[in-house]
Design a protein around this motif. Structure first.
Motif, mmCIF file in Angstrom:
data_model
loop_
_atom_site.group_PDB
_atom_site.id
_atom_site.type_symbol
_atom_site.label_atom_id
_atom_site.label_comp_id
_atom_site.label_asym_id
_atom_site.label_seq_id
_atom_site.Cartn_x
_atom_site.Cartn_y
_atom_site.Cartn_z
ATOM 1 N N LEU A 357 0.833 -1.188 0.000
ATOM 2 C CA LEU A 357 0.000 0.000 0.000
ATOM 3 C C LEU A 357 0.877 1.250 0.000
ATOM 4 O O LEU A 357 1.819 1.348 0.787
ATOM 5 C CB LEU A 357 -0.911 0.026 1.225
ATOM 6 N N ALA A 358 0.575 2.186 -0.864
ATOM 7 C CA ALA A 358 1.305 3.454 -0.899
ATOM 8 C C ALA A 358 0.410 4.519 -1.519
ATOM 9 O O ALA A 358 -0.034 4.377 -2.661
ATOM 10 C CB ALA A 358 2.590 3.308 -1.699
ATOM 11 N N ALA A 359 0.129 5.553 -0.748
ATOM 12 C CA ALA A 359 -0.762 6.621 -1.217
ATOM 13 C C ALA A 359 0.030 7.752 -1.860
ATOM 14 O O ALA A 359 1.225 7.914 -1.629
ATOM 15 C CB ALA A 359 -1.570 7.156 -0.048
ATOM 16 N N GLY A 360 -0.666 8.523 -2.693
ATOM 17 C CA GLY A 360 -0.062 9.709 -3.285
ATOM 18 C C GLY A 360 0.701 9.468 -4.562
ATOM 19 O O GLY A 360 1.458 10.330 -5.018
ATOM 20 N N GLY A 361 0.502 8.307 -5.198
ATOM 21 C CA GLY A 361 1.233 7.970 -6.410
ATOM 22 C C GLY A 361 0.625 8.592 -7.654
ATOM 23 O O GLY A 361 -0.584 8.819 -7.747
ATOM 24 N N SER A 362 1.496 8.836 -8.638
ATOM 25 C CA SER A 362 1.055 9.517 -9.857
ATOM 26 C C SER A 362 0.114 8.669 -10.696
ATOM 27 O O SER A 362 -0.813 9.191 -11.326
ATOM 28 C CB SER A 362 2.265 9.929 -10.695
ATOM 29 N N ASP A 363 0.315 7.334 -10.723
ATOM 30 C CA ASP A 363 -0.546 6.497 -11.563
ATOM 31 C C ASP A 363 -1.972 6.434 -11.012
ATOM 32 O O ASP A 363 -2.942 6.485 -11.770
ATOM 33 C CB ASP A 363 0.045 5.101 -11.754
ATOM 34 N N ASP A 364 -2.107 6.321 -9.690
ATOM 35 C CA ASP A 364 -3.438 6.331 -9.084
ATOM 36 C C ASP A 364 -4.140 7.661 -9.347
ATOM 37 O O ASP A 364 -5.340 7.709 -9.658
ATOM 38 C CB ASP A 364 -3.346 6.107 -7.571
ATOM 39 N N TRP A 365 -3.379 8.746 -9.205
ATOM 40 C CA TRP A 365 -3.955 10.077 -9.423
ATOM 41 C C TRP A 365 -4.444 10.226 -10.869
ATOM 42 O O TRP A 365 -5.551 10.711 -11.120
ATOM 43 C CB TRP A 365 -2.918 11.157 -9.107
ATOM 44 N N ALA A 366 -3.620 9.804 -11.816
ATOM 45 C CA ALA A 366 -3.997 9.922 -13.228
ATOM 46 C C ALA A 366 -5.240 9.089 -13.528
ATOM 47 O O ALA A 366 -6.152 9.537 -14.245
ATOM 48 C CB ALA A 366 -2.832 9.497 -14.124
ATOM 49 N N TYR A 367 -5.285 7.886 -12.966
ATOM 50 C CA TYR A 367 -6.444 7.019 -13.205
ATOM 51 C C TYR A 367 -7.712 7.648 -12.641
ATOM 52 O O TYR A 367 -8.754 7.673 -13.318
ATOM 53 C CB TYR A 367 -6.202 5.645 -12.577
ATOM 54 N N ASP A 368 -7.636 8.156 -11.428
ATOM 55 C CA ASP A 368 -8.811 8.786 -10.816
ATOM 56 C C ASP A 368 -9.239 10.039 -11.571
ATOM 57 O O ASP A 368 -10.414 10.424 -11.538
ATOM 58 C CB ASP A 368 -8.539 9.127 -9.353
ATOM 59 N N LEU A 369 -8.298 10.674 -12.249
ATOM 60 C CA LEU A 369 -8.630 11.844 -13.061
ATOM 61 C C LEU A 369 -9.393 11.447 -14.313
ATOM 62 O O LEU A 369 -10.094 12.270 -14.908
ATOM 63 C CB LEU A 369 -7.335 12.586 -13.439
ATOM 64 N N GLY A 370 -9.248 10.182 -14.722
ATOM 65 C CA GLY A 370 -9.943 9.712 -15.911
ATOM 66 C C GLY A 370 -9.040 9.165 -16.992
ATOM 67 O O GLY A 370 -9.506 8.841 -18.100
ATOM 68 N N VAL A 371 -7.731 9.044 -16.693
ATOM 69 C CA VAL A 371 -6.806 8.449 -17.659
ATOM 70 C C VAL A 371 -6.814 6.942 -17.424
ATOM 71 O O VAL A 371 -6.181 6.439 -16.507
ATOM 72 C CB VAL A 371 -5.383 9.026 -17.503
ATOM 73 N N LYS A 372 -7.538 6.242 -18.255
ATOM 74 C CA LYS A 372 -7.807 4.822 -18.008
ATOM 75 C C LYS A 372 -6.556 3.950 -17.995
ATOM 76 O O LYS A 372 -6.355 3.144 -17.088
ATOM 77 C CB LYS A 372 -8.777 4.312 -19.074
ATOM 78 N N TYR A 373 -5.712 4.097 -18.998
ATOM 79 C CA TYR A 373 -4.533 3.228 -19.104
ATOM 80 C C TYR A 373 -3.366 3.866 -18.346
ATOM 81 O O TYR A 373 -2.568 4.615 -18.907
ATOM 82 C CB TYR A 373 -4.197 2.989 -20.576
ATOM 83 N N SER A 374 -3.308 3.572 -17.058
ATOM 84 C CA SER A 374 -2.326 4.198 -16.186
ATOM 85 C C SER A 374 -1.425 3.111 -15.594
ATOM 86 O O SER A 374 -1.892 2.237 -14.855
ATOM 87 C CB SER A 374 -3.051 4.966 -15.075
ATOM 88 N N TYR A 375 -0.132 3.171 -15.924
ATOM 89 C CA TYR A 375 0.787 2.103 -15.543
ATOM 90 C C TYR A 375 2.091 2.647 -14.964
ATOM 91 O O TYR A 375 2.596 3.686 -15.403
ATOM 92 C CB TYR A 375 1.141 1.238 -16.759
ATOM 93 N N THR A 376 2.628 1.881 -14.008
ATOM 94 C CA THR A 376 3.950 2.144 -13.448
ATOM 95 C C THR A 376 4.869 0.971 -13.770
ATOM 96 O O THR A 376 4.546 -0.173 -13.450
ATOM 97 C CB THR A 376 3.888 2.326 -11.920
ATOM 98 N N PHE A 377 5.994 1.260 -14.415
ATOM 99 C CA PHE A 377 7.036 0.260 -14.643
ATOM 100 C C PHE A 377 8.079 0.358 -13.544
ATOM 101 O O PHE A 377 8.511 1.454 -13.196
ATOM 102 C CB PHE A 377 7.743 0.520 -15.983
ATOM 103 N N GLU A 378 8.480 -0.787 -13.016
ATOM 104 C CA GLU A 378 9.666 -0.875 -12.169
ATOM 105 C C GLU A 378 10.684 -1.705 -12.961
ATOM 106 O O GLU A 378 10.526 -2.912 -13.112
ATOM 107 C CB GLU A 378 9.350 -1.558 -10.825
ATOM 108 N N LEU A 379 11.694 -1.048 -13.493
ATOM 109 C CA LEU A 379 12.622 -1.694 -14.412
ATOM 110 C C LEU A 379 13.622 -2.601 -13.686
ATOM 111 O O LEU A 379 13.526 -2.807 -12.478
ATOM 112 C CB LEU A 379 13.354 -0.639 -15.235
ATOM 113 N N ARG A 380 14.587 -3.134 -14.444
ATOM 114 C CA ARG A 380 15.605 -4.011 -13.874
ATOM 115 C C ARG A 380 16.306 -3.346 -12.701
ATOM 116 O O ARG A 380 16.416 -2.129 -12.639
ATOM 117 C CB ARG A 380 16.673 -4.343 -14.923
#
Length: 417
Positions: A357-380
């Motif tokens: 659990l982690a609040a205040g993330g950009s992907d959650d914010w974008a999704y709640d704004l209405g940007v449906k395809y909202s993803y976070t990559f954690e690379l190698r």
């Protein structure tokens, strides 16, 4: 006298650079409640840098914990671990040695940009200006605001010029300063998009029909500081009245369940959520741009490291997103595309249940704004280099990540809403 003065200035400058000699990164394996308590107690009593998860509050049973331990605390940590019988291993034997080895792609002048090196901010900015002026038919740039320290946040817009507003994708890198592989990917994406336009049918179609906004470095002040002064710096560089500790975690500063879980109200914490949502000017600049263009922005992709994960909302709640099934299907397809190149394995899922659990993330914010395809990559990678991924891995990491990003982009392009 002038020579002595010069060497004196050099010595003073070098003295300001944080060194990590003898420090180790340990992986702890808590399997009992007592182990969790022990790790949290350690964090309160000594200086420990949490790499994964990124704060002691997020430590739970059966989830590996990667921590950087200063040399002066190693004996007490080893004694404590021995008494607890908690399993552990050494991921990085000497952090300073690992830092020195990062630049393993040969020596080149810092001012020369390279797609297979970790470029400084000044070099990135010169590249931004050059790439835009060299490709006027496909690239434009705009400054969406300045950072706390006054650096321009320059956004690149990739796409064939059109008289009308096209649907778009927003891609940002470098929210956390020490995750250098992230900005390296944004630069690689721009390179690949421009080099393959006209020859690769998918990229050509994408840039003909859509625009891609690329923010090469989100947390510029922190990124610069990680290059010049403290390689392990994570946060922004803002000052908070009444506190001697600098910076806020920009990925805890968005208005998405702000500061409720997985974030800290302590300004000295690496996961400090800020004084208010969007207290960080960098966060506000990005949020303002996305809000202004939300009718056209159909996807939001943010690049982090490390852990080899492809996450989507929610992270601030265990509740499933309304579009959970589709988001999961796309994430799994993108992960499979990524794996097809070098066999690198990614785990997909909602942030909260996949990691923590982690609040205040950009992907959650974008999704709640209405940007449906909202993803976070954690690379190698998965921890054996962590934030100190060698430059020799930039090319393969970016090549495989391109396949995943192109997979998501193709789905978005076919499923505009």
């Amino acid at each position: 006298m002038k020579v002595l003065l010069f060497f004196g200035l050099v010595a003073a400058a070098l003295a300001d650079v944080t060194r990590f000699d003898g420090e180790k990164v340990l992986r702890l394996k808590p399997v009992l409640a007592e182990h969790v308590t022990l790790i949290r107690d350690l964090a309160e009593s000594i200086e420990v840098d949490f790499w994964s998860p990124d704060s002691p509050e997020l430590v739970t049973i059966d989830i590996d914990v990667d921590i950087r331990v200063p040399a002066r605390y190693l004996s007490i940590v080893y004694t404590t671990l021995g008494q607890s019988s908690m399993a552990h291993e050494i991921l990085i034997e000497d952090v300073q040695v690992a830092i020195n080895r990062q630049a393993d792609n040969g020596i080149s002048p810092k001012e020369l940009h390279s797609y297979t090196k970790y470029n400084t901010w000044d070099t990135v900015l010169s590249w931004i200006n050059s790439i835009a002026s060299s490709n006027p038919s496909l690239v434009s740039k705009q400054v969406i605001g300045n950072t706390f320290e006054g650096r321009p946040m320059t956004l690149l817009k990739l796409g064939k010029s059109s008289g009308t507003t096209k649907p778009s994708i927003f891609l940002d890198c470098g929210i956390h300063a020490r995750e250098w592989i992230s900005p390296a990917f944004c630069q690689w994406f721009v390179k690949e998009a421009l080099e393959t336009y006209g020859s690769d049918s998918q990229m050509t179609s994408l840039l003909d029909q859509m625009d891609v906004y690329v923010l090469p470095v989100f947390n510029i002040d922190g990124y610069e500081y990680s290059h010049t002064t403290n390689r392990m710096w994570r946060k922004t560089r803002s000052k908070l009245s009444g506190s001697s500790c600098l910076g806020t975690d920009p990925n805890r500063n968005f208005d998405a369940g702000w500061c409720t879980v997985g974030a800290s109200s302590n300004p000295c914490s690496e996961t400090f959520c800020g004084s208010t949502p969007e207290s960080e000017i960098e966060v506000k600049n990005v949020a303002d741009f996305i809000r202004k263009n939300k009718s056209s922005i159909k996807a939001y992709l943010t690049i982090h490291s490390y852990s080899q994960l492809l996450l989507f909302p929610y992270s601030y709640s265990y509740n499933l997103a309304a579009d959970h099934s589709e988001l999961m299907s796309v994430a799994q397809g993108a992960s499979a595309a990524l794996t097809s190149l070098y066999g690198t394995r990614y785990t997909s899922g909602p942030g909260a249940s996949t990691i923590y659990l982690a609040a205040g993330g950009s992907d959650d914010w974008a999704y709640d704004l209405g940007v449906k395809y909202s993803y976070t990559f954690e690379l190698r990678d998965t921890g054996y280099h962590g934030f100190l991924l060698p430059e020799s891995q930039i090319k393969p990491t970016c090549e495989e990540t391109m396949l995943a990003v192109k997979y998501i982009a193709a789905h978005v392009q076919k499923n505009l809403y």
